[in-house]
Design a protein around this motif. Structure first.
Motif, PDB file in Angstrom:
ATOM      1  N   ILE A  25     120.534  89.634  54.776  1.00 36.61           N
ATOM      2  CA  ILE A  25     120.967  91.029  54.916  1.00 36.61           C
ATOM      3  C   ILE A  25     119.749  91.936  55.128  1.00 36.61           C
ATOM      4  O   ILE A  25     119.713  92.752  56.056  1.00 36.61           O
ATOM      5  CB  ILE A  25     121.722  91.481  53.645  1.00 36.61           C
ATOM      6  CG1 ILE A  25     122.933  90.582  53.446  1.00 36.61           C
ATOM      7  CG2 ILE A  25     122.043  92.967  53.680  1.00 36.61           C
ATOM      8  CD1 ILE A  25     124.263  91.135  53.790  1.00 36.61           C
TER       9      ILE A  25
ATOM     10  N   TYR B  51     125.152 100.297  51.510  1.00 32.65           N
ATOM     11  CA  TYR B  51     125.646  98.912  51.562  1.00 32.65           C
ATOM     12  C   TYR B  51     124.894  97.982  50.596  1.00 32.65           C
ATOM     13  O   TYR B  51     124.946  96.764  50.749  1.00 32.65           O
ATOM     14  CB  TYR B  51     125.541  98.383  53.002  1.00 32.65           C
ATOM     15  CG  TYR B  51     126.464  99.124  53.933  1.00 32.65           C
ATOM     16  CD1 TYR B  51     127.827  98.836  53.982  1.00 32.65           C
ATOM     17  CD2 TYR B  51     125.976 100.157  54.733  1.00 32.65           C
ATOM     18  CE1 TYR B  51     128.685  99.539  54.809  1.00 32.65           C
ATOM     19  CE2 TYR B  51     126.830 100.881  55.570  1.00 32.65           C
ATOM     20  CZ  TYR B  51     128.176 100.561  55.602  1.00 32.65           C
ATOM     21  OH  TYR B  51     129.024 101.260  56.415  1.00 32.65           O
TER      22      TYR B  51
ATOM     23  N   ASP C 162     126.400  94.754  49.225  1.00 26.35           N
ATOM     24  CA  ASP C 162     126.468  93.564  50.100  1.00 26.35           C
ATOM     25  C   ASP C 162     125.224  92.702  49.906  1.00 26.35           C
ATOM     26  O   ASP C 162     125.256  91.490  50.111  1.00 26.35           O
ATOM     27  CB  ASP C 162     126.509  93.970  51.584  1.00 26.35           C
ATOM     28  CG  ASP C 162     127.870  94.513  51.994  1.00 26.35           C
ATOM     29  OD1 ASP C 162     128.788  94.492  51.161  1.00 26.35           O
ATOM     30  OD2 ASP C 162     127.994  94.957  53.149  1.00 26.35           O
TER      31      ASP C 162
ATOM     32  N   LYS D 103     129.393 101.572  49.174  1.00 25.64           N
ATOM     33  CA  LYS D 103     130.595 100.855  49.637  1.00 25.64           C
ATOM     34  C   LYS D 103     130.815  99.611  48.776  1.00 25.64           C
ATOM     35  O   LYS D 103     129.861  98.990  48.314  1.00 25.64           O
ATOM     36  CB  LYS D 103     130.405 100.404  51.087  1.00 25.64           C
ATOM     37  CG  LYS D 103     130.320 101.537  52.069  1.00 25.64           C
ATOM     38  CD  LYS D 103     131.634 101.669  52.825  1.00 25.64           C
ATOM     39  CE  LYS D 103     131.532 102.652  53.965  1.00 25.64           C
ATOM     40  NZ  LYS D 103     132.027 103.982  53.675  1.00 25.64           N
TER      41      LYS D 103
ATOM     42  N   SER E 294     131.563  93.671  50.689  1.00 28.63           N
ATOM     43  CA  SER E 294     132.510  93.113  51.662  1.00 28.63           C
ATOM     44  C   SER E 294     132.024  91.741  52.130  1.00 28.63           C
ATOM     45  O   SER E 294     130.987  91.638  52.786  1.00 28.63           O
ATOM     46  CB  SER E 294     132.645  94.062  52.858  1.00 28.63           C
ATOM     47  OG  SER E 294     133.057  93.349  53.998  1.00 28.63           O
TER      48      SER E 294
ATOM     49  N   LYS F  23     133.374  90.008  54.355  1.00 28.70           N
ATOM     50  CA  LYS F  23     133.488  89.988  55.821  1.00 28.70           C
ATOM     51  C   LYS F  23     132.159  90.451  56.434  1.00 28.70           C
ATOM     52  O   LYS F  23     131.615  89.821  57.336  1.00 28.70           O
ATOM     53  CB  LYS F  23     134.635  90.918  56.244  1.00 28.70           C
ATOM     54  CG  LYS F  23     135.148  90.631  57.619  1.00 28.70           C
ATOM     55  CD  LYS F  23     136.378  91.460  57.904  1.00 28.70           C
ATOM     56  CE  LYS F  23     136.602  91.427  59.405  1.00 28.70           C
ATOM     57  NZ  LYS F  23     137.468  92.487  59.844  1.00 28.70           N
ATOM     58  N   ARG F  24     131.641  91.574  55.908  1.00 30.04           N
ATOM     59  CA  ARG F  24     130.353  92.077  56.431  1.00 30.04           C
ATOM     60  C   ARG F  24     129.243  91.068  56.140  1.00 30.04           C
ATOM     61  O   ARG F  24     128.426  90.770  57.008  1.00 30.04           O
ATOM     62  CB  ARG F  24     129.992  93.415  55.771  1.00 30.04           C
ATOM     63  CG  ARG F  24     130.562  94.630  56.449  1.00 30.04           C
ATOM     64  CD  ARG F  24     129.846  95.896  55.985  1.00 30.04           C
ATOM     65  NE  ARG F  24     129.849  96.078  54.532  1.00 30.04           N
ATOM     66  CZ  ARG F  24     130.787  96.733  53.860  1.00 30.04           C
ATOM     67  NH1 ARG F  24     131.795  97.287  54.493  1.00 30.04           N
ATOM     68  NH2 ARG F  24     130.715  96.845  52.544  1.00 30.04           N
TER      69      ARG F  24
ATOM     70  N   SER G 189     129.401  88.134  58.393  1.00 26.69           N
ATOM     71  CA  SER G 189     129.131  88.454  59.798  1.00 26.69           C
ATOM     72  C   SER G 189     127.626  88.420  60.056  1.00 26.69           C
ATOM     73  O   SER G 189     127.175  88.304  61.185  1.00 26.69           O
ATOM     74  CB  SER G 189     129.708  89.818  60.169  1.00 26.69           C
ATOM     75  OG  SER G 189     128.916  90.837  59.594  1.00 26.69           O
TER      76      SER G 189
END
Ligand SMILES: Cc1cc2nc3c(=O)[nH]c(=O)nc-3n(C[C@H](O)[C@H](O)[C@H](O)COP(=O)(O)OP(=O)(O)OC[C@H]3O[C@@H](n4cnc5c(N)ncnc54)[C@H](O)[C@@H]3O)c2cc1C
Length: 227
Positions: A166, A183, A186, A216, A219, A221-222, A225
């Motif tokens: 990340i 973020y 994450d 946030k 996630s 999903k993030r 990805s």
């Protein structure tokens, strides 16, 4: 400890950091160019054909970016090995270590770094640091960013594990510090049931810089990805 100026420093524990010096004396008369380490180019080649050096003993003619010519850490040794394997197998590849990162563990203190967070003495004029520290536990982070553009430059963490992929992506995409704060959940890689500190970190950031960032929710999903 009694210093060379005769000053006595009371302490319970003394830590000595000896540093790393490649043991290359046996190469002195070999014709292989040496400096502090074994001199190599970006292909990890020495001055002698088919002789390469990687890992702690390899010394780049010039440090890559802000890196030191000798990088005595495990991750760079592994990357050099992967790079050289390609070259030896007929697919010549330059050593391209990407963004600086490292992690280490000293007794119960875990430390990670992604990107560049320079010390007060070493930092550039435009490099600014945001710091958060847990009130009781040995947990803290320092985030470096450019005070003119807000570009995220790097992060140091003690006691919090972060995701390499990340931060690597955020550095590549020149994200700003507000993005990092938004973020940050994450990026957390602590195991299940660990206490999380991102809300407290972002609250301190908002208060220090008069911002109103709403972190946030994590996630997957993030995360997937990227990772
Ligand atoms: C106490 C300590 C803690 C560390 N912690 C971290 C950390 O938390 N994170 C991190 O990224 N890095 C850490 N490092 C650094 C990391 O261990 C090294 O960067 C990495 O092991 C280097 O790998 P290498 O293969 O280049 O060298 P080495 O692992 O040193 O391997 C070299 C090998 O060559 C052998 N050898 C030497 N001379 C000869 C000879 N003449 N003939 C044959 N064999 C020879 C040696 O016996 C050795 O087995 C730490 C190092 C130390 C010492």
């Amino acid at each position: 400890v009694v210093t060379d100026k005769g000053k006595t420093i009371e302490c319970n524990v003394v830590g000595l950091t000896a540093g790393v010096a490649p043991n290359i004396d046996f190469l002195k008369d070999s014709g292989i160019e040496i400096g502090r380490g074994v001199k190599v180019n970006r292909f990890l080649e020495t001055n002698i054909k088919d002789v390469y050096a990687i890992g702690d003993c390899a010394e780049q003619h010039e440090g890559i970016g802000s890196r030191r010519p000798i990088e005595a850490v495990w991750y760079t040794g592994r990357m050099m090995g992967e790079t050289l394997a390609q070259t030896i197998c007929g697919n010549p590849r330059k050593y391209n270590p990407g963004h600086w990162f490292n992690s280490a563990k000293f007794l119960d203190v875990e430390y990670q770094t992604y990107g560049w967070v320079f010390s007060e003495r070493g930092k550039k004029e435009t490099e600014q640091h945001f710091h958060w520290r847990h009130l009781e536990e040995k947990i803290c982070i320092t985030v470096a960013f450019d005070k003119d553009t807000n570009q995220f430059l790097g992060i140091n963490t003690f006691g919090i594990r972060m995701r390499h992929e990340i931060f690597d992506q955020w550095l590549t995409e020149n994200k700003d510090i507000d993005h990092v704060m938004t973020y940050l959940k994450d990026a957390n890689f602590d195991p299940e049931f660990y206490k999380l500190h991102e809300d407290a970190i972002v609250a301190k950031y908002n208060s220090d810089y008069n911002k109103n960032i709403n972190p946030k929710k994590k996630s997957w999903k993030r995360i997937f990805s990227i990772a």
